[in-house]
Design a protein around this motif. Structure first.
Motif, PDB file in Angstrom:
ATOM      1  N   LEU A  84      31.189  15.794   7.553  1.00 24.97           N
ATOM      2  CA  LEU A  84      32.492  16.461   7.586  1.00 24.97           C
ATOM      3  C   LEU A  84      32.722  17.100   6.226  1.00 24.97           C
ATOM      4  O   LEU A  84      32.701  16.414   5.199  1.00 24.97           O
ATOM      5  N   GLU A  85      32.899  18.421   6.238  1.00 29.32           N
ATOM      6  CA  GLU A  85      33.071  19.143   4.980  1.00 29.32           C
ATOM      7  C   GLU A  85      34.525  19.539   4.779  1.00 29.32           C
ATOM      8  O   GLU A  85      35.141  20.157   5.655  1.00 29.32           O
ATOM      9  N   ASP A 114      31.291  19.492  -3.145  1.00 25.00           N
ATOM     10  CA  ASP A 114      29.893  19.143  -3.425  1.00 25.00           C
ATOM     11  C   ASP A 114      29.682  17.683  -3.826  1.00 25.00           C
ATOM     12  O   ASP A 114      28.647  17.342  -4.398  1.00 25.00           O
ATOM     13  N   GLN A 115      30.643  16.839  -3.550  1.00 23.37           N
ATOM     14  CA  GLN A 115      30.498  15.395  -3.742  1.00 23.37           C
ATOM     15  C   GLN A 115      30.473  14.741  -2.366  1.00 23.37           C
ATOM     16  O   GLN A 115      31.219  15.145  -1.476  1.00 23.37           O
ATOM     17  N   MET A 116      29.627  13.733  -2.198  1.00 23.63           N
ATOM     18  CA  MET A 116      29.546  13.022  -0.929  1.00 23.63           C
ATOM     19  C   MET A 116      30.153  11.639  -1.087  1.00 23.63           C
ATOM     20  O   MET A 116      30.080  11.034  -2.157  1.00 23.63           O
ATOM     21  N   VAL A 133      21.190   5.542  -3.426  1.00 27.36           N
ATOM     22  CA  VAL A 133      20.475   6.688  -2.869  1.00 27.36           C
ATOM     23  C   VAL A 133      21.192   7.978  -3.272  1.00 27.36           C
ATOM     24  O   VAL A 133      20.561   8.954  -3.685  1.00 27.36           O
ATOM     25  N   TYR A 134      22.505   7.973  -3.178  1.00 28.17           N
ATOM     26  CA  TYR A 134      23.294   9.152  -3.547  1.00 28.17           C
ATOM     27  C   TYR A 134      23.058   9.531  -5.017  1.00 28.17           C
ATOM     28  O   TYR A 134      22.846  10.693  -5.346  1.00 28.17           O
ATOM     29  N   GLU A 135      23.082   8.544  -5.887  1.00 30.14           N
ATOM     30  CA  GLU A 135      22.914   8.804  -7.316  1.00 30.14           C
ATOM     31  C   GLU A 135      21.509   9.283  -7.666  1.00 30.14           C
ATOM     32  O   GLU A 135      21.334  10.108  -8.548  1.00 30.14           O
ATOM     33  N   MET A 184      17.112   9.490   1.863  1.00 31.54           N
ATOM     34  CA  MET A 184      17.911  10.481   1.162  1.00 31.54           C
ATOM     35  C   MET A 184      19.138  10.818   2.002  1.00 31.54           C
ATOM     36  O   MET A 184      19.219  10.420   3.154  1.00 31.54           O
ATOM     37  N   LEU A 185      20.048  11.573   1.409  1.00 34.95           N
ATOM     38  CA  LEU A 185      21.196  12.065   2.179  1.00 34.95           C
ATOM     39  C   LEU A 185      20.708  13.127   3.149  1.00 34.95           C
ATOM     40  O   LEU A 185      19.715  13.810   2.891  1.00 34.95           O
TER      41      LEU A 185
END
Length: 187
Positions: A84-85, A114-116, A133-135, A184-185
């Motif tokens: 969801l953006e 641009d941040q999840m 994983v995000y980092e 990964m994302l």
């Protein structure tokens, strides 16, 4: 990645917008959203773009986004993801409320500026793994185990649960030591 602009639903539903409201409208919109998700090639994500949507209420969210998320976590749609953006803060509150009210064990990937991040039901140990994983952009079970001081089986299970919940993507790699997954994302 395929993008679906949520404002397209206004014309489908015969409403002016900027809000997506009511259970009956959500029921009418669901087949369109489900079709968009099924059209995404396996291994890719559907990006639901909320630009131009002021708020999506709990009833609409329950019939659309939450149903898709539950279907993804139950492997109904195969190797696909949903992100969801730019949902508004009110929409995020309504999504969290919908998940909590239904006591659904599901989480959603949210991308803002641009941040999840994740919202919904995520166990703390899984949130910790997702955050790493995000980092780091990519992570193997061995790397997660080393980072958190876990047994390899525990690290592998955490990453697998995040993959099964469609909160992480993965690819397989063959190394001299054998097969491993890199997580990964999905975008």
């Amino acid at each position: 990645m395929k993008r679906f602009e949520m404002t397209q639903l206004f014309a489908l539903l015969g409403i002016n917008g900027p809000d997506l409201l009511l259970r009956s409208y959500g029921q009418h919109a669901f087949p369109t959203l489900e079709h968009a998700l099924k059209e995404v090639p396996p291994g890719q994500a559907l990006l639901l773009d909320f630009a131009g949507v002021s708020v999506m209420d709990t009833s609409f969210a329950d019939e659309t986004v939450l149903e898709l998320a539950l279907g993804l976590s139950q492997d109904k749609y195969g190797d696909r993801w949903m992100v969801l953006e730019e949902p508004s803060p009110a929409t995020i509150d309504n999504l969290e409320g919908t998940i909590a009210r239904r006591k659904a064990k599901v989480a959603l990937l949210i991308r803002k500026e641009d941040q999840m991040r994740l919202i919904g039901h995520v166990e703390p140990n899984l949130m910790e793994a997702w955050q790493l994983v995000y980092e780091k952009s990519e992570l193997t079970a061995r790397e997660l185990a080393d980072q958190l001081g876990l047994e390899i089986n525990t690290a592998s299970m955490r990453l697998r649960k995040l993959y099964d919940a469609r909160l992480l993507a993965r690819r397989e790699e063959i190394t001299p030591d054998g097969r491993q997954h890199i997580y990964m994302l999905p975008i």
